[in-house]
Write a protein that holds these residues in place. Structure first.
Motif, PDB file in Angstrom:
ATOM      1  N   UNK A 114      -1.237  -1.026  -2.521  1.00 13.53           N
ATOM      2  CA  UNK A 114      -2.181  -1.988  -3.102  1.00 13.53           C
ATOM      3  C   UNK A 114      -2.656  -2.892  -1.980  1.00 13.53           C
ATOM      4  N   UNK A 115      -3.940  -3.191  -1.985  1.00 11.52           N
ATOM      5  CA  UNK A 115      -4.514  -4.021  -0.920  1.00 11.52           C
ATOM      6  C   UNK A 115      -4.049  -5.480  -1.013  1.00 11.52           C
ATOM      7  N   UNK A 116      -3.892  -6.004  -2.222  1.00 11.26           N
ATOM      8  CA  UNK A 116      -3.641  -7.432  -2.413  1.00 11.26           C
ATOM      9  C   UNK A 116      -2.434  -7.996  -1.657  1.00 11.26           C
ATOM     10  N   UNK A 117      -1.279  -7.351  -1.656  1.00  7.13           N
ATOM     11  CA  UNK A 117      -0.153  -7.961  -0.947  1.00  7.13           C
ATOM     12  C   UNK A 117      -0.365  -8.097   0.564  1.00  7.13           C
ATOM     13  N   UNK A 118      -1.310  -7.325   1.129  1.00  2.00           N
ATOM     14  CA  UNK A 118      -1.612  -7.441   2.548  1.00  2.00           C
ATOM     15  C   UNK A 118      -0.649  -6.724   3.476  1.00  2.00           C
ATOM     16  N   UNK A 119       0.166  -5.837   2.937  1.00  2.00           N
ATOM     17  CA  UNK A 119       1.104  -5.080   3.766  1.00  2.00           C
ATOM     18  C   UNK A 119       0.385  -3.939   4.476  1.00  2.00           C
ATOM     19  N   UNK A 120       0.876  -3.556   5.646  1.00  2.00           N
ATOM     20  CA  UNK A 120       0.255  -2.422   6.344  1.00  2.00           C
ATOM     21  C   UNK A 120       0.609  -1.109   5.658  1.00  2.00           C
ATOM     22  N   UNK A 121      -0.210  -0.105   5.890  1.00  2.00           N
ATOM     23  CA  UNK A 121       0.097   1.236   5.401  1.00  2.00           C
ATOM     24  C   UNK A 121       1.284   1.796   6.181  1.00  2.00           C
ATOM     25  N   UNK A 122       2.196   2.404   5.475  1.00  2.00           N
ATOM     26  CA  UNK A 122       3.318   3.076   6.120  1.00  2.00           C
ATOM     27  C   UNK A 122       2.861   4.437   6.643  1.00  2.00           C
ATOM     28  N   UNK A 123       1.923   5.057   5.937  1.00  2.00           N
ATOM     29  CA  UNK A 123       1.482   6.419   6.242  1.00  2.00           C
ATOM     30  C   UNK A 123       0.942   6.582   7.654  1.00  2.00           C
ATOM     31  N   UNK A 124       0.387   5.530   8.218  1.00  2.00           N
ATOM     32  CA  UNK A 124      -0.227   5.661   9.548  1.00  2.00           C
ATOM     33  C   UNK A 124       0.790   5.977  10.641  1.00  2.00           C
ATOM     34  N   UNK A 125       2.074   5.730  10.378  1.00  2.00           N
ATOM     35  CA  UNK A 125       3.086   6.023  11.401  1.00  2.00           C
ATOM     36  C   UNK A 125       4.282   6.785  10.825  1.00  2.00           C
ATOM     37  N   UNK A 126       4.081   7.511   9.722  1.00  2.00           N
ATOM     38  CA  UNK A 126       5.176   8.249   9.097  1.00  2.00           C
ATOM     39  C   UNK A 126       4.662   9.583   8.570  1.00  2.00           C
ATOM     40  N   UNK A 127       5.045  10.668   9.238  1.00  2.00           N
ATOM     41  CA  UNK A 127       4.559  11.995   8.856  1.00  2.00           C
ATOM     42  C   UNK A 127       5.203  12.527   7.580  1.00  2.00           C
ATOM     43  N   UNK A 128       6.253  11.866   7.056  1.00  2.00           N
ATOM     44  CA  UNK A 128       6.837  12.319   5.789  1.00  2.00           C
ATOM     45  C   UNK A 128       5.988  11.899   4.600  1.00  2.00           C
TER      46      UNK A 128
END
Length: 163
Positions: A114-128
């Motif tokens: 979700x965009x609102x909490x402002x957390x970064x995407x995990x997917x950009x550095x996790x191939x799982x």
């Protein structure tokens, strides 16, 4: 055993997505179990109940059984938290085990975002992380689904695990 995870930061929509996926996938005739990682202490027992009294007396395990459900409570009493593999080995056979949390485990996952909490995407550095379920459009090198499109997310997971 086929396993697939739902991961993401706090307030990303993981639990809601898990709930919808369980309903969707079981509604298609598959059996599903879940594993949820908790980062905090929890207790499924109630003070004053017989089972709680057994635990307080020092029992390592308390098995509570009725005509509706069975619950096995195991006290770690200082022992290390069981690994995800050890926990999975305890489950009865099902078609699919959905895992909530366990960000660092090596099983395939979909990230709830979700965009609102402002957390970064995990997917950009996790191939799982094989896909992202988001409430906002994203440009990624893997599939991005609408966070509320449970049917398409379920289709993706079932195809990934061969069901």
């Amino acid at each position: 055993m086929r396993v697939y995870g739902v991961t993401g930061w706090k307030n990303a929509g993981k639990t809601g997505l898990m709930e919808r996926l369980v309903a969707e996938i079981t509604g298609r005739g598959f059996t599903v179990s879940t594993v949820k990682h908790a980062h905090h202490a929890f207790d499924v027992d109630q003070p004053g109940r017989d089972s709680h009294r057994h635990r307080l007396a020092g029992a390592s395990e308390v098995l509570l059984a009725s005509g509706q459900r069975v619950a096995l409570m195991q006290e770690l009493r200082g022992a290390a938290e069981p690994t995800l593999d050890a926990l999975l080995a305890r489950l009865s056979p099902v078609d699919l085990v959905l895992i909530e949390g366990y960000k660092r485990a090596r099983h395939p996952k979909v990230e709830a975002f979700r965009a609102e909490p402002g957390n970064p995407l995990i997917a950009t550095c996790d191939e799982t992380i094989h896909a992202v379920a988001s409430d906002t459009p994203l440009e990624l090198d893997r599939p991005v689904f609408d966070l509320n499109d449970t049917g398409r997310i379920a289709d993706f997971i079932l195809q990934e695990v061969g069901l």
